[in-house]
Design a protein around this motif. Structure first.
Motif, mmCIF file in Angstrom:
data_model
loop_
_atom_site.group_PDB
_atom_site.id
_atom_site.type_symbol
_atom_site.label_atom_id
_atom_site.label_comp_id
_atom_site.label_asym_id
_atom_site.label_seq_id
_atom_site.Cartn_x
_atom_site.Cartn_y
_atom_site.Cartn_z
ATOM 1 N N VAL A 1 -8.412 0.449 1.706
ATOM 2 C CA VAL A 1 -7.591 -0.530 1.066
ATOM 3 C C VAL A 1 -6.490 0.019 0.631
ATOM 4 O O VAL A 1 -6.344 0.898 -0.214
ATOM 5 C CB VAL A 1 -8.402 -1.315 -0.129
ATOM 6 C CG1 VAL A 1 -7.581 -2.569 -0.630
ATOM 7 C CG2 VAL A 1 -9.624 -1.744 -0.074
ATOM 8 N N VAL A 2 -5.386 -0.450 1.067
ATOM 9 C CA VAL A 2 -3.936 0.010 0.817
ATOM 10 C C VAL A 2 -2.930 -0.983 0.433
ATOM 11 O O VAL A 2 -2.870 -2.277 1.058
ATOM 12 C CB VAL A 2 -3.435 0.675 2.011
ATOM 13 C CG1 VAL A 2 -2.014 1.253 1.839
ATOM 14 C CG2 VAL A 2 -4.327 1.843 2.438
ATOM 15 N N GLY A 3 -2.273 -0.802 -0.597
ATOM 16 C CA GLY A 3 -1.271 -1.855 -1.091
ATOM 17 C C GLY A 3 -1.747 -2.508 -2.204
ATOM 18 O O GLY A 3 -2.748 -2.847 -2.475
ATOM 19 N N PRO A 4 -0.650 -2.941 -3.295
ATOM 20 C CA PRO A 4 -1.098 -3.622 -4.499
ATOM 21 C C PRO A 4 -1.613 -5.028 -4.065
ATOM 22 O O PRO A 4 -1.397 -5.787 -2.860
ATOM 23 C CB PRO A 4 0.014 -3.916 -5.057
ATOM 24 C CG PRO A 4 1.255 -3.845 -3.996
ATOM 25 C CD PRO A 4 0.641 -2.884 -3.056
ATOM 26 N N PRO A 5 -2.593 -5.504 -4.857
ATOM 27 C CA PRO A 5 -2.775 -7.071 -4.521
ATOM 28 C C PRO A 5 -1.736 -8.119 -4.766
ATOM 29 O O PRO A 5 -0.753 -7.514 -5.474
ATOM 30 C CB PRO A 5 -3.964 -7.461 -5.919
ATOM 31 C CG PRO A 5 -4.301 -5.880 -6.431
ATOM 32 C CD PRO A 5 -3.361 -5.077 -6.152
ATOM 33 N N PRO A 6 -1.786 -9.304 -4.424
ATOM 34 C CA PRO A 6 -3.073 -9.968 -3.816
ATOM 35 C C PRO A 6 -3.274 -9.851 -2.429
ATOM 36 O O PRO A 6 -4.204 -10.387 -1.720
ATOM 37 C CB PRO A 6 -2.685 -11.365 -4.354
ATOM 38 C CG PRO A 6 -1.297 -11.491 -4.267
ATOM 39 C CD PRO A 6 -0.676 -10.291 -4.553
ATOM 40 N N VAL A 7 -2.358 -9.137 -1.702
ATOM 41 C CA VAL A 7 -2.581 -9.032 -0.237
ATOM 42 C C VAL A 7 -2.591 -7.571 0.393
ATOM 43 O O VAL A 7 -1.625 -7.148 1.159
ATOM 44 C CB VAL A 7 -1.585 -9.755 0.872
ATOM 45 C CG1 VAL A 7 -1.872 -10.018 2.096
ATOM 46 C CG2 VAL A 7 -1.171 -11.282 0.050
ATOM 47 N N PRO A 8 -3.483 -6.813 -0.199
ATOM 48 C CA PRO A 8 -3.478 -5.423 0.237
ATOM 49 C C PRO A 8 -4.107 -5.407 1.957
ATOM 50 O O PRO A 8 -4.514 -6.277 2.485
ATOM 51 C CB PRO A 8 -4.518 -4.784 -0.254
ATOM 52 C CG PRO A 8 -5.610 -5.794 -0.749
ATOM 53 C CD PRO A 8 -4.658 -7.027 -0.799
ATOM 54 N N VAL A 9 -3.955 -4.173 2.474
ATOM 55 C CA VAL A 9 -4.409 -3.962 3.835
ATOM 56 C C VAL A 9 -5.641 -3.552 3.792
ATOM 57 O O VAL A 9 -6.163 -2.617 2.880
ATOM 58 C CB VAL A 9 -3.476 -2.991 4.704
ATOM 59 C CG1 VAL A 9 -4.174 -2.823 5.997
ATOM 60 C CG2 VAL A 9 -2.042 -3.546 4.879
ATOM 61 N N GLU A 10 -6.776 -4.125 4.459
ATOM 62 C CA GLU A 10 -8.090 -3.720 4.326
ATOM 63 C C GLU A 10 -8.918 -3.180 5.940
ATOM 64 O O GLU A 10 -8.292 -4.342 6.730
ATOM 65 C CB GLU A 10 -9.095 -4.695 3.735
ATOM 66 C CG GLU A 10 -8.789 -5.075 2.205
ATOM 67 C CD GLU A 10 -9.503 -6.129 1.841
ATOM 68 O OE1 GLU A 10 -9.456 -6.156 0.469
ATOM 69 O OE2 GLU A 10 -10.250 -7.026 2.419
ATOM 70 N N ARG A 11 -9.181 -2.293 5.936
ATOM 71 C CA ARG A 11 -9.860 -1.914 7.356
ATOM 72 C C ARG A 11 -11.150 -1.322 7.105
ATOM 73 O O ARG A 11 -11.644 -0.597 6.000
ATOM 74 C CB ARG A 11 -9.044 -0.989 8.087
ATOM 75 C CG ARG A 11 -7.759 -1.757 8.432
ATOM 76 C CD ARG A 11 -7.651 -2.422 9.678
ATOM 77 N NE ARG A 11 -6.332 -2.930 9.883
ATOM 78 C CZ ARG A 11 -5.691 -3.966 9.486
ATOM 79 N NH1 ARG A 11 -6.059 -4.755 8.573
ATOM 80 N NH2 ARG A 11 -4.469 -4.166 10.020
ATOM 81 N N SER A 12 -12.323 -1.401 7.883
ATOM 82 C CA SER A 12 -13.397 -0.603 7.995
ATOM 83 C C SER A 12 -13.948 -0.343 9.365
ATOM 84 O O SER A 12 -13.706 -1.079 10.374
ATOM 85 C CB SER A 12 -14.570 -1.387 7.023
ATOM 86 O OG SER A 12 -14.699 -2.490 7.698
#
Length: 217
Positions: free
Chosen positions: A61-72
């Motif tokens: 998870v990268v970047g501040p909320p409310p719209v961070p970048v999420e990958r898995s």
């Protein structure tokens, strides 16, 4: 109306934790990262270091909320049994700017979907607990110029009253950059007026995220 996000959590330090389930080893590495490229570089580094492992599952998870970048990534495990539960642990802890990689050495016994979900989630929880949590806080940047004769006194007074001094630059005058909670800007401007007998002319010049104290809970 949605309240603006002014804090989020990052790992207090890099950490590793390993658990064993039916002779399979699950080693989780957690690191703070600045961007998606750094998260992917961590995965590749661990893939090289632990070339003998069967899987290198990851989540970030990268970047501040409310719209961070999420990958898995499940990296070859059955879909939804590794990356997704790892990502859920990060979300549950309120973490961002965080990458986790679970390296698995297969022990010869199939764990089933439920067993994999538990193992990958537990490995991440153990590593996050070892890393600890640090609060990052949104601050308004308030810039003020002061005479050399008064700069030291004013800076000391500001610090004693809980105002973050982010930068101090010396030139013809002293430029001081303060980090202030957005709702406390007016109070800080009043404090500067009080400390300089009305001579200070503070200005809000931007915003930034700054590291704060260790998070609890």
């Amino acid at each position: 109306m949605v309240e603006p996000v002014v804090t989020y959590r990052v790992p207090g330090r890099s950490a590793e934790a390993e658990i064993e389930v039916k002779r399979s080893r699950f080693r989780c590495t957690v690191e703070r990262v600045e961007d998606e490229a750094a998260a992917r570089a961590l995965v590749e580094r661990l893939r090289r270091e632990h070339w003998d492992a069967r899987h290198h599952c990851s989540a970030f998870v990268v970047g501040p909320p409310p719209v961070p970048v999420e990958r898995s990534s499940d990296d070859g495990e059955p879909a939804g049994t590794a990356g997704a539960p790892m990502l859920e642990v990060l979300r549950g802890a309120g973490l961002s700017d965080t990458a986790v990689v679970v390296t698995r050495w297969f022990g010869g016994t199939l764990l089933g979907a439920g067993g994999l979900v538990r193992a990958y989630g537990d490995a991440v929880r153990a590593a996050v607990a070892r890393a600890g949590l640090l609060e990052r806080r949104l601050r308004s940047e308030v810039e003020v110029e002061l005479d050399h004769a008064e700069a030291g006194r004013v800076e000391t007074e500001l610090r004693s009253r809980g105002v973050d001094v982010l930068e101090t630059a010396y030139g013809a005058r002293v430029r001081v950059l303060l980090g202030v909670e957005p709702e406390q800007v007016a109070r800080t401007e009043g404090l500067l007026a009080e400390l300089t007998s009305g001579a200070a002319r503070p200005a809000v010049v931007g915003q930034r995220w700054v590291d704060g104290s260790p998070a609890v809970g």
